[in-house]
Enzyme design. Structure first.
Site, PDB file in Angstrom:
ATOM      1  N   LYS A   1       0.811  -1.217   0.000  1.00 55.64           N
ATOM      2  CA  LYS A   1       0.000   0.000   0.000  1.00 55.64           C
ATOM      3  C   LYS A   1       0.843   1.264   0.000  1.00 55.64           C
ATOM      4  CE  LYS A   1      -4.265  -2.017   1.545  1.00 55.64           C
ATOM      5  NZ  LYS A   1      -3.909  -3.445   1.740  1.00 55.64           N
TER       6      LYS A   1
HETATM    7  C1  LIG Z   1      -4.529  -4.517   1.113  1.00 59.19           C
HETATM    8  C2  LIG Z   1      -3.738  -5.761   0.983  1.00 59.19           C
HETATM    9  C3  LIG Z   1      -4.067  -6.774   0.059  1.00 59.19           C
HETATM   10  C4  LIG Z   1      -5.307  -6.711  -0.828  1.00 59.19           C
HETATM   11  O1  LIG Z   1      -5.276  -5.654  -1.733  1.00 59.19           O
HETATM   12  P1  LIG Z   1      -6.633  -5.183  -2.472  1.00 59.19           P
HETATM   13  O2  LIG Z   1      -6.259  -3.970  -3.210  1.00 59.19           O
HETATM   14  O3  LIG Z   1      -7.615  -4.928  -1.362  1.00 59.19           O
HETATM   15  O4  LIG Z   1      -7.053  -6.291  -3.335  1.00 59.19           O
HETATM   16  C5  LIG Z   1      -3.230  -7.874  -0.043  1.00 59.19           C
HETATM   17  N1  LIG Z   1      -2.143  -8.001   0.748  1.00 59.19           N
HETATM   18  C6  LIG Z   1      -1.791  -7.072   1.664  1.00 59.19           C
HETATM   19  C7  LIG Z   1      -0.591  -7.285   2.501  1.00 59.19           C
HETATM   20  C8  LIG Z   1      -2.567  -5.916   1.811  1.00 59.19           C
HETATM   21  O5  LIG Z   1      -2.200  -5.002   2.723  1.00 59.19           O
END
Ligand SMILES: *Cc1c(COP(=O)(O)O)cnc(C)c1O
Length: 466
Positions: free
Chosen positions: A110
């Protein structure tokens, strides 16, 4: 490039407006009017570019209201905080490629979008002499990435709710040890769903939202998707060279459909055949897998797994895909989403052939996650985090002979020490940024999860206009 709402009532937003608005006023999500196509010669010329240079080439095709040099500077600043020189290094393990997206400040993918979004917010607010109070709820990763994206910014305050004592200690410390004055950590009694529901209620008060310039950082923001398109393009360029093969497949651990939707946009953008397959990988919260395999998008109970960032049922970016699936007919999208909000389910068998051309999908059990982490450690001495393991397991099921498969590694294993230690027999090594948190002073308000209590708190601490 103009942006339009998936529900049809707003059709001529600029990129900046789309970023600041987040959700369109008709309840829809914003999308570019058209996805630009890159021809093969241009695409191949991108091979020489660094990650940040490539990010500029990709993003600038969707942004026409920020001057070139400003956008370049925003991008450079956003990826200067990453600790790996490649930004998103590719690791080759057996017949899979692991794309490590966790070298940012909070060690989850993120950061790639939220470092950029933080800089972009600040830039737009400076330009327009505005201010913003960001409010969000987190089950762990999003909150810390958002806080690290906007800490210390003069025109922004951020209020992040997390469920008191229900997130991992590492995740809590990553948020509460940030000392900047513009950061407000609120631990609410109750579950993540309680916190999320309170945030939704506060946002639904249009008057309150307007008065306090409330903004959101969740994954419906188009700038987040856009920043994620870049690493798909990057992987295609680098893996294709490595394997002397034009087509590349991806496996993506998915919760809110955000990350994999970025892959879908990349596929539309790149020359025909560059991305051969997108594998959607879920944990036992499998609504999206059922959707792809059976056309069944019906809500189940959220169950807690070892990959908590994917413990989601209603996927907030799903509507964006629906828009393309329904041939860009906003009336059909609106009708479907309203039906879903009443019934909690959509049956889309009529679209199944089309869906299966776009995605393959697997749901991965807890035992399979453990087994996969153990096996990769034994065979390659490589430690997968539980989210990445979900994607790797699904990749093994959907790999086509002769087509390279890239698995997105979405978090550093040290963020999930308990599961990893169980699978490999020892806790993961702590990277410096996590080790440093030990013993740092932390700040956090503990509060009842009551909308009245929360709005009073926000009212007294929000940044006010001049
Ligand atoms: C947010 C997240 C996901 C999922 O991502 P999306 O965009 O919601 O599909 C997968 N792995 C981790 C570690 C995350 O923080």
């Amino acid at each position: 490039m103009q942006y339009l709402s998936t529900r049809g009532q707003f059709a001529n937003r600029s990129f900046s407006e789309a970023v600041i608005t987040g959700l369109a006023e008709d309840g829809g999500l914003l999308l570019p009017r058209a996805v630009p196509r890159i021809d093969r010669a241009t695409f191949e010329a991108w091979q020489k570019l660094s990650y940040s240079e490539l990010a500029f080439e990709v993003m600038s095709r969707f942004i026409d209201d920020i001057p070139t040099n400003d956008l370049k500077e925003l991008i450079n600043k956003s990826y200067a905080t990453f600790t790996d020189e490649q930004i998103v290094p590719l690791v080759h393990l057996g017949n899979l490629h692991i794309l490590e997206l966790f070298h940012g400040p909070t060690l989850a993918f993120k950061d790639i979008a939220l470092q950029f979004l933080g800089n972009l917010f600040e830039y737009l607010l400076d330009r327009d002499d505005g201010h913003l109070n960001i409010l969000g709820a987190t089950s762990g990763d999003t909150g810390s990435a958002a806080i690290h994206g906007v800490k210390g910014r003069e025109r922004i305050r951020i209020f992040i709710l997390h469920p008191h004592k229900r997130i991992s200690e590492v995740q809590e410390r990553q948020m509460t040890t940030v000392a900047d004055d513009n950061v407000y950590n609120i631990a609410v009694t109750g579950t993540f769903d309680d916190a999320q529901a309170a945030v939704k209620t506060i946002f639904s008060d249009v008057e309150f939202k307007k008065t306090h310039h409330l903004g959101s950082i969740n994954s419906i923001n188009w700038a987040r998707i856009l920043a994620q398109v870049v690493y798909y393009v990057y992987s295609c360029l680098h893996v294709a060279v490595h394997e002397k093969n034009r087509a590349v497949a991806f496996s993506v651990p998915t919760g809110n459909f955000g990350d994999i939707f970025a892959g879908y946009i990349a596929k539309k953008m790149l020359p025909e055949g560059s991305i051969s397959k997108l594998v959607l990988a879920t944990n036992s919260n499998d609504i999206l897998t059922r959707f792809v395999n059976k056309g069944d998008y019906s809500l189940g109970e959220v169950v807690a797994t070892s990959s908590p960032s994917m413990d989601i049922q209603a996927a907030s970016n799903f509507e964006r895909y629906l828009y393309y699936l329904m041939d860009k007919e906003p009336d059909l999208v609106r009708e479907a989403m309203l039906k879903f909000s009443v019934d909690g389910k959509l049956y889309m068998h009529n679209y199944l052939a089309h869906i299966k051309r776009d995605f393959a999908a697997s749901a991965v059990t807890e035992d399979e996650v453990q087994e996969t982490i153990t096996r990769y450690f034994q065979d390659h001495r490589y430690v997968l985090d539980p989210h990445t393991a979900v994607g790797v397991r699904a990749a093994e099921q959907h790999r086509d002979q002769g087509v390279p498969m890239v698995c997105l590694a979405t978090a550093h294993p040290a963020k999930f020490p308990t599961t990893v230690a169980q699978a490999v027999g020892q806790p993961p090594k702590l990277p410096a940024v996590l080790a440093e948190l030990e013993g740092k002073p932390s700040r956090c308000e503990v509060m009842d999860c009551s909308v009245d209590v929360l709005t009073a708190y926000i009212e007294s601490h929000a940044l006010k206009g001049s």
